[in-house]
Design an enzyme around this catalytic site. Structure first.
Site, short mmCIF file in Angstrom:
data_model
loop_
_atom_site.label_atom_id
_atom_site.label_comp_id
_atom_site.label_asym_id
_atom_site.label_seq_id
_atom_site.Cartn_x
_atom_site.Cartn_y
_atom_site.Cartn_z
N LYS A 152 -1.50 2.02 4.12
CA LYS A 152 -0.14 1.62 4.52
C LYS A 152 -0.13 1.39 6.03
O LYS A 152 -0.71 0.42 6.49
CB LYS A 152 0.86 2.62 3.98
CG LYS A 152 0.87 2.47 2.45
CD LYS A 152 1.88 3.23 1.70
CE LYS A 152 1.83 2.76 0.24
NZ LYS A 152 1.63 3.83 -0.72
N SER A 166 8.92 6.58 -1.87
CA SER A 166 8.65 5.14 -1.78
C SER A 166 9.77 4.26 -2.32
O SER A 166 9.90 3.12 -1.91
CB SER A 166 7.33 4.81 -2.48
OG SER A 166 7.30 5.38 -3.77
N HIS A 177 3.61 7.26 3.02
CA HIS A 177 4.50 6.38 3.79
C HIS A 177 4.85 6.96 5.17
O HIS A 177 5.46 6.28 5.99
CB HIS A 177 5.79 6.10 3.03
CG HIS A 177 5.60 5.20 1.85
ND1 HIS A 177 5.44 3.84 1.97
CD2 HIS A 177 5.50 5.48 0.53
CE1 HIS A 177 5.27 3.32 0.77
NE2 HIS A 177 5.30 4.29 -0.12
C1 LIG Z 1 0.97 4.02 -1.98
C2 LIG Z 1 1.07 5.43 -2.37
C3 LIG Z 1 -0.03 6.11 -2.91
C4 LIG Z 1 -1.31 5.40 -3.26
O1 LIG Z 1 -2.09 5.12 -2.16
P1 LIG Z 1 -3.23 4.01 -2.30
O2 LIG Z 1 -4.13 4.27 -1.16
O3 LIG Z 1 -2.57 2.70 -2.28
O4 LIG Z 1 -3.92 4.27 -3.62
C5 LIG Z 1 0.10 7.45 -3.17
N1 LIG Z 1 1.26 8.10 -2.93
C6 LIG Z 1 2.33 7.48 -2.43
C7 LIG Z 1 3.57 8.26 -2.16
C8 LIG Z 1 2.28 6.13 -2.15
O5 LIG Z 1 3.36 5.50 -1.67
#
Ligand SMILES: *Cc1c(COP(=O)(O)O)cnc(C)c1O
Length: 389
Positions: free
Chosen positions: A237, A180, A208
């Site tokens: 996302k 990320s 992602h």
């Molecule tokens: C955003 C993210 C999460 C968390 O997901 P949510 O549904 O927002 O709790 C977990 N792992 C990674 C790599 C992320 O980018």
């Protein structure tokens, strides 16, 4: 000292260290342009990669489910909270990820906590990439297994760690699919080969990558044509709504239903959220054109930034970190962008190494070429303005 005073002291330290965080308020639905505090802004910071968070047909799908099933699920999955929409979405997710089964969680964060606390046990070891997401780090901390961190996507280092951990009962390699902060893609093909050679299991967090990587948007597994033991994902996302999931074998899912505390002890997602995600997955699978558009935008932005002389981190993903250098310059840069009506955050130490402070851009299929040109022109102008100062 009162309780609040003791907190204030800590907050003052946070401010002094330049680590103070504050909230921004959005006043319109997600999109490439949003009305927020401080006025209308062009957004290069959201995870809404395919533009589905503001999609009208998904709002309609939610309405139907809301009228039929209400606004909440009323309980945990194992008591009264298991609506037919949860099962329908899980079947759809399994089909989408091409695994035997899938299991829903309230968020991706909780899905990681669930997997990392339920699967590895005392006597096992977790090998975790240095740049893994905070929810993986927290899951490792809560796990009863030991954790060893390997250098970011460094396969030689991972192999060394595998050789050094032969005495453990079971070994789990855990990695983000797309990282990320750096926008790098984990070399999952090589990780799978090492795992096979050293008899380890692989857990991939595809937060992602889901909806973005692979011809059908199935994520890193499709991109590399591999089948990790456990795939974690989020619906928050590219899928555009909320919730997390795990996909894998029927046995894995049965195990998590019985042993994963974030599954057992949490109220399930509202059925309407499941209906949204279900329809979003259909759009994603059929959305090659949207992904194509996203790839064009990624290319336009990266090519433009490179032409301007910038160092860019990462692979071809919608996460485009532009190295600015000193933390103070990155902060001025973000401020300059905001003055030009663009919202993109500066990322500084301790999140990233010293002198690698950056503007973290994310691009979506909804951005127009003109918006990207404007962003590029703004980068050029701000660079000049900062030279003069
Ligand atoms: C955003 C993210 C999460 C968390 O997901 P949510 O549904 O927002 O709790 C977990 N792992 C990674 C790599 C992320 O980018």
């Amino acid at each position: 000292m009162s309780f609040d005073q003791s907190l204030q002291l800590r907050l003052d330290e946070t401010k002094k260290a330049g680590l103070y965080r504050s909230l921004r308020t959005m006043k319109t639905a997600p999109g490439s342009e949003v009305e927020m505090d401080g006025g209308k802004k062009l957004i290069f910071a959201s995870n809404n990669y395919l533009g589905l968070a503001g999609e009208e047909s998904l709002v309609e799908a939610a309405k139907v489910a809301l009228y039929q099933f209400g606004v909440g699920s009323s309980g945990s999955r194992l008591i009264t909270g298991n609506n037919e929409w949860h099962e329908r979405l899980e079947q759809r997710l399994a089909q989408f990820k091409q695994t035997e089964a899938a299991l829903l969680f309230s968020s991706g964060y909780l899905a990681n906590l669930a997997v990392l606390t339920a699967l590895p046990e005392k006597g096992d070891v977790l090998l975790s990439d240095q740049f893994n997401h905070a929810s993986i780090i927290d899951g490792c901390r809560l796990s009863n297994a030991d954790t060893i961190v390997y250098n970011h996507i460094d396969m030689a280092d991972l192999e060394k760690r595998l050789q050094a951990t032969a005495s453990y009962q079971r070994r789990f390699i855990v990695t983000d699919g797309v990282f990320s902060m750096d926008g790098t893609i984990a070399p999952l093909d090589q990780i799978m080969t090492l795992a096979k050679e050293y008899d380890a299991y692989v857990i991939v967090d595809d937060a992602h990558a889901t909806g973005v990587l692979g011809a059908k948007g199935r994520g890193t597994s499709e991109y590399f044509n591999v089948s990790p033991d456990v795939v974690v994902g989020t619906l928050s996302k590219a899928v555009g709504t909320e919730g997390g999931f795990v996909s894998g074998s029927q046995t894995l899912i049965e195990f998590l239903v019985n042993h994963a505390r974030p599954f057992i002890f949490q109220t399930s997602l509202p059925p309407a959220s499941c209906a949204i995600a279900y329809h979003a997955l259909e759009m994603i699978e059929a959305g090659e054109e949207k992904r194509q558009r996203l790839r064009q935008k990624i290319k336009q932005l990266k090519t433009g930034l490179i032409k301007l002389g910038y160092t860019i981190k990462g692979d071809d993903t919608p996460i485009i970190p532009v190295i600015i250098g000193e933390a103070s310059k990155a902060v001025l840069f973000a401020k300059g962008l905001e003055e030009k009506g663009i919202y993109a955050p500066a990322i500084r130490p301790p999140t990233v190494p010293d002198r690698e402070s950056r503007i973290r851009l994310t691009v979506t299929a909804d951005h127009t070429s003109a918006q990207i040109d404007y962003l590029l022109k703004s980068f050029e102008q701000i660079e000049k303005e900062l030279l003069v100062q």
